[in-house]
Write a protein that holds these residues in place. Structure first.
Motif, PDB file in Angstrom:
ATOM      1  N   GLU A   1       0.853  -1.446  -0.039  1.00 30.86           N
ATOM      2  CA  GLU A   1       0.113  -0.062  -0.074  1.00 30.86           C
ATOM      3  C   GLU A   1       0.782   1.260   0.018  1.00 30.86           C
ATOM      4  O   GLU A   1       0.644   2.188  -0.688  1.00 30.86           O
ATOM      5  CB  GLU A   1      -0.781   0.109   1.236  1.00 30.86           C
ATOM      6  CG  GLU A   1      -2.088  -1.140   1.080  1.00 30.86           C
ATOM      7  CD  GLU A   1      -2.891  -0.902   2.305  1.00 30.86           C
ATOM      8  OE1 GLU A   1      -2.853  -0.184   3.273  1.00 30.86           O
ATOM      9  OE2 GLU A   1      -4.197  -1.808   2.177  1.00 30.86           O
ATOM     10  N   LEU A   2       1.873   1.294   0.998  1.00 30.46           N
ATOM     11  CA  LEU A   2       2.754   2.611   0.788  1.00 30.46           C
ATOM     12  C   LEU A   2       3.519   2.579  -0.441  1.00 30.46           C
ATOM     13  O   LEU A   2       3.700   3.788  -1.221  1.00 30.46           O
ATOM     14  CB  LEU A   2       3.587   2.391   2.051  1.00 30.46           C
ATOM     15  CG  LEU A   2       4.846   3.678   2.122  1.00 30.46           C
ATOM     16  CD1 LEU A   2       3.920   4.933   2.138  1.00 30.46           C
ATOM     17  CD2 LEU A   2       5.686   3.597   3.446  1.00 30.46           C
ATOM     18  N   LYS A   3       4.184   1.721  -0.696  1.00 31.90           N
ATOM     19  CA  LYS A   3       4.785   1.747  -2.315  1.00 31.90           C
ATOM     20  C   LYS A   3       3.780   2.072  -3.555  1.00 31.90           C
ATOM     21  O   LYS A   3       4.328   2.794  -4.211  1.00 31.90           O
ATOM     22  CB  LYS A   3       5.283   0.382  -2.380  1.00 31.90           C
ATOM     23  CG  LYS A   3       6.568  -0.106  -1.619  1.00 31.90           C
ATOM     24  CD  LYS A   3       7.067  -1.481  -2.000  1.00 31.90           C
ATOM     25  CE  LYS A   3       7.581  -1.824  -3.183  1.00 31.90           C
ATOM     26  NZ  LYS A   3       8.059  -3.204  -3.283  1.00 31.90           N
ATOM     27  N   ASP A   4       2.685   1.586  -3.398  1.00 32.68           N
ATOM     28  CA  ASP A   4       1.757   2.047  -4.451  1.00 32.68           C
ATOM     29  C   ASP A   4       1.429   3.346  -4.284  1.00 32.68           C
ATOM     30  O   ASP A   4       1.423   4.167  -5.316  1.00 32.68           O
ATOM     31  CB  ASP A   4       0.458   1.083  -4.233  1.00 32.68           C
ATOM     32  CG  ASP A   4      -0.388   1.528  -5.372  1.00 32.68           C
ATOM     33  OD1 ASP A   4      -0.182   1.131  -6.524  1.00 32.68           O
ATOM     34  OD2 ASP A   4      -1.715   1.730  -5.264  1.00 32.68           O
ATOM     35  N   ALA A   5       1.171   3.986  -2.916  1.00 30.19           N
ATOM     36  CA  ALA A   5       1.099   5.270  -2.820  1.00 30.19           C
ATOM     37  C   ALA A   5       2.207   6.206  -3.275  1.00 30.19           C
ATOM     38  O   ALA A   5       1.860   7.228  -3.911  1.00 30.19           O
ATOM     39  CB  ALA A   5       0.661   5.597  -1.193  1.00 30.19           C
ATOM     40  N   LEU A   6       3.353   5.844  -2.936  1.00 26.01           N
ATOM     41  CA  LEU A   6       4.746   6.620  -3.336  1.00 26.01           C
ATOM     42  C   LEU A   6       4.571   6.497  -4.948  1.00 26.01           C
ATOM     43  O   LEU A   6       4.939   7.534  -5.380  1.00 26.01           O
ATOM     44  CB  LEU A   6       5.952   5.856  -2.755  1.00 26.01           C
ATOM     45  CG  LEU A   6       5.872   6.352  -1.349  1.00 26.01           C
ATOM     46  CD1 LEU A   6       7.196   5.430  -0.435  1.00 26.01           C
ATOM     47  CD2 LEU A   6       6.343   7.751  -1.176  1.00 26.01           C
ATOM     48  N   ALA A   7       4.504   5.342  -5.545  1.00 30.13           N
ATOM     49  CA  ALA A   7       4.598   5.207  -6.993  1.00 30.13           C
ATOM     50  C   ALA A   7       3.523   6.231  -7.700  1.00 30.13           C
ATOM     51  O   ALA A   7       4.020   7.002  -8.570  1.00 30.13           O
ATOM     52  CB  ALA A   7       4.260   3.712  -7.238  1.00 30.13           C
ATOM     53  N   LYS A   8       2.370   6.440  -7.067  1.00 27.73           N
ATOM     54  CA  LYS A   8       1.377   7.307  -7.736  1.00 27.73           C
ATOM     55  C   LYS A   8       1.793   8.868  -7.488  1.00 27.73           C
ATOM     56  O   LYS A   8       1.891   9.692  -8.451  1.00 27.73           O
ATOM     57  CB  LYS A   8       0.099   7.241  -7.008  1.00 27.73           C
ATOM     58  CG  LYS A   8      -0.519   5.744  -7.456  1.00 27.73           C
ATOM     59  CD  LYS A   8      -2.041   5.601  -6.876  1.00 27.73           C
ATOM     60  CE  LYS A   8      -2.601   4.167  -7.271  1.00 27.73           C
ATOM     61  NZ  LYS A   8      -3.772   3.692  -6.567  1.00 27.73           N
ATOM     62  N   HIS A   9       2.320   9.045  -6.212  1.00 25.98           N
ATOM     63  CA  HIS A   9       2.740  10.197  -5.828  1.00 25.98           C
ATOM     64  C   HIS A   9       3.893  10.988  -6.790  1.00 25.98           C
ATOM     65  O   HIS A   9       3.912  11.935  -7.164  1.00 25.98           O
ATOM     66  CB  HIS A   9       3.214  10.439  -4.602  1.00 25.98           C
ATOM     67  CG  HIS A   9       3.562  11.580  -4.022  1.00 25.98           C
ATOM     68  ND1 HIS A   9       2.858  12.675  -3.766  1.00 25.98           N
ATOM     69  CD2 HIS A   9       4.866  12.134  -3.692  1.00 25.98           C
ATOM     70  CE1 HIS A   9       3.448  13.958  -3.353  1.00 25.98           C
ATOM     71  NE2 HIS A   9       4.734  13.723  -3.294  1.00 25.98           N
ATOM     72  N   PHE A  10       4.742   9.977  -7.038  1.00 24.52           N
ATOM     73  CA  PHE A  10       6.045  10.335  -7.922  1.00 24.52           C
ATOM     74  C   PHE A  10       5.970   9.848  -9.520  1.00 24.52           C
ATOM     75  O   PHE A  10       7.035  10.165 -10.057  1.00 24.52           O
ATOM     76  CB  PHE A  10       7.155   9.775  -7.428  1.00 24.52           C
ATOM     77  CG  PHE A  10       7.703  10.397  -5.968  1.00 24.52           C
ATOM     78  CD1 PHE A  10       8.088  11.677  -5.949  1.00 24.52           C
ATOM     79  CD2 PHE A  10       7.673   9.780  -4.655  1.00 24.52           C
ATOM     80  CE1 PHE A  10       8.705  12.354  -4.855  1.00 24.52           C
ATOM     81  CE2 PHE A  10       7.987  10.297  -3.624  1.00 24.52           C
ATOM     82  CZ  PHE A  10       8.616  11.532  -3.374  1.00 24.52           C
ATOM     83  N   GLU A  11       4.845   9.311  -9.590  1.00 22.09           N
ATOM     84  CA  GLU A  11       4.566   8.652 -11.042  1.00 22.09           C
ATOM     85  C   GLU A  11       5.910   7.767 -11.408  1.00 22.09           C
ATOM     86  O   GLU A  11       6.398   8.030 -12.619  1.00 22.09           O
ATOM     87  CB  GLU A  11       4.459   9.965 -11.976  1.00 22.09           C
ATOM     88  CG  GLU A  11       3.380  10.796 -11.605  1.00 22.09           C
ATOM     89  CD  GLU A  11       3.340  11.910 -12.430  1.00 22.09           C
ATOM     90  OE1 GLU A  11       4.237  12.762 -13.125  1.00 22.09           O
ATOM     91  OE2 GLU A  11       2.159  12.275 -12.943  1.00 22.09           O
TER      92      GLU A  11
END
Length: 364
Positions: A70-80
């Motif tokens: 979940e955190l990695k997915d959120a960071l992935a979206k935040h930083f594209e």
């Protein structure tokens, strides 16, 4: 008892004094202590994060989700960026440790700035690698490139904005430098304070998306300890090519980040309004430090962070000033261990800064 020889040349990292220690040593009430030494967010943590942590308190008996999906997915979206290009650490300094152990050894070297985050050198000494430093106090990429050509280090650390000086590297200058580095040299771009730099001057903004798309040998570091206010939760991240991330994962211990830290970080990332508020107030209050330094005719290094570094005059001693402030319940960072007659001060709230100015005015 005999220990590894490498330990003989390693100095223990000196963290900022905690409030609890000042309470014990000087008998000052906790509520009367102003801590401005560790670059924490003086505005605390988002109320939404507090709610998220409270909701997960009952889950403390269980191991965290080791995939950290979940955190990695959120960071992935935040930083594209793809989530497969992300690794989570117990603070970004744990990712530094992974990187050093993955790349450096007794037969090669690392290259760092003259004055910079102490853990780069400490981790390097863990593995017996050589450490080369530039001459200038602030990042000079010409010096970096000259030493790079001479010594061919296995790793280069660029801390931007830099701790403990606060200077930052221009975006275009950084890319020009990276273009000249061979792909077998691991370049670590430490962006622990990047949220502050990007707000103050867009020309200093470095994004992990651009770095990993252009360079296979660059590792970008970020943290939740500063602008997000999660210093006590110990959580950071690295973003790089798959090759680098796969190598770092071989050094990552299982469950290296707690359940509550993961919940806090994910919610903190969602509450960008809190981050924006913290960063805006930081630079509003920083202006007061600049005015104070101008009034006292003390050099202040232009800062792109949430702290300022005051370079003291020859007749002023940073250790003595720091100790005298400590006796008044104000904790700042003495930089004499960095061979600087200087003090580093976290930019606090208006009330905290009022106290600092009142006492510092009597000492310099």
């Amino acid at each position: 008892m005999q220990f590894n020889e490498t330990l003989k040349n390693i100095k223990t990292y000196e963290a900022g004094k905690p409030i609890e220690l000042v309470v014990r040593e000087f008998g000052i009430k906790p509520e009367d202590i102003v801590k401005l030494a560790s670059n924490e967010n003086p505005y605390g943590v988002s109320p939404k994060v507090q709610e998220a942590v409270r909701a997960r308190v009952g889950d403390m008996y269980m191991y965290p989700d080791d995939s950290m999906f979940e955190l990695k997915d959120a960071l992935a979206k935040h930083f594209e960026v793809p989530s497969k290009n992300i690794i989570i650490g117990s603070g970004s300094d744990q990712v530094i440790e992974f990187a050093v152990h993955a790349k450096a050894n007794e037969n090669n070297a690392i290259l760092i700035n003259s004055v910079t985050f102490a853990m780069y050198e400490i981790y390097a000494k863990h593995v017996g690698t050589k450490v080369f430093r530039t001459a200038s106090r602030e990042h000079n990429l010409d010096e970096f490139y000259s030493l790079y050509k001479e010594h061919k280090p296995a790793m280069i650390f660029l801390c931007t904005p830099n701790n403990p000086t606060g200077d930052a590297i221009d975006h275009d200058a950084l890319l020009d430098f990276l273009d000249k580095i061979d792909t077998d040299t691991l370049v670590v771009v430490d962006g622990a304070y990047m949220e502050y730099a990007a707000y103050k001057d867009p020309s200093k903004r470095i994004t992990p998306k651009e770095l990993i798309e252009r360079y296979k040998n660059v590792l970008y570091l970020g943290t939740f300890s500063k602008a997000y206010g999660l210093g006590g939760m110990r959580i950071g991240y690295g973003i790089a090519s798959e090759e680098i991330i796969e190598a770092l994962y071989k050094l990552r211990p299982p469950f290296n980040v707690t359940t509550l830290s993961l919940a806090a970080a994910q919610t903190a990332l969602e509450d960008q309004a809190f981050v924006a508020m913290s960063v805006k107030k930081n630079f509003e209050e920083m202006r007061r430090y600049e005015e104070f330094a101008e009034e006292k005719r003390i050099e202040i290094i232009p800062s792109y962070t949430n702290f300022v570094t005051l370079l003291l005059k020859n007749n002023q001693n940073s250790s003595e000033i720091s100790e005298n402030l400590l006796k008044k319940g104000i904790i700042v960072r003495d930089l004499s261990s960095y061979n600087l007659n200087a003090i580093r001060i976290t930019v606090g709230t208006k009330k905290q800064n009022d106290r600092l100015f009142e006492e510092l005015d009597k000492l310099i």
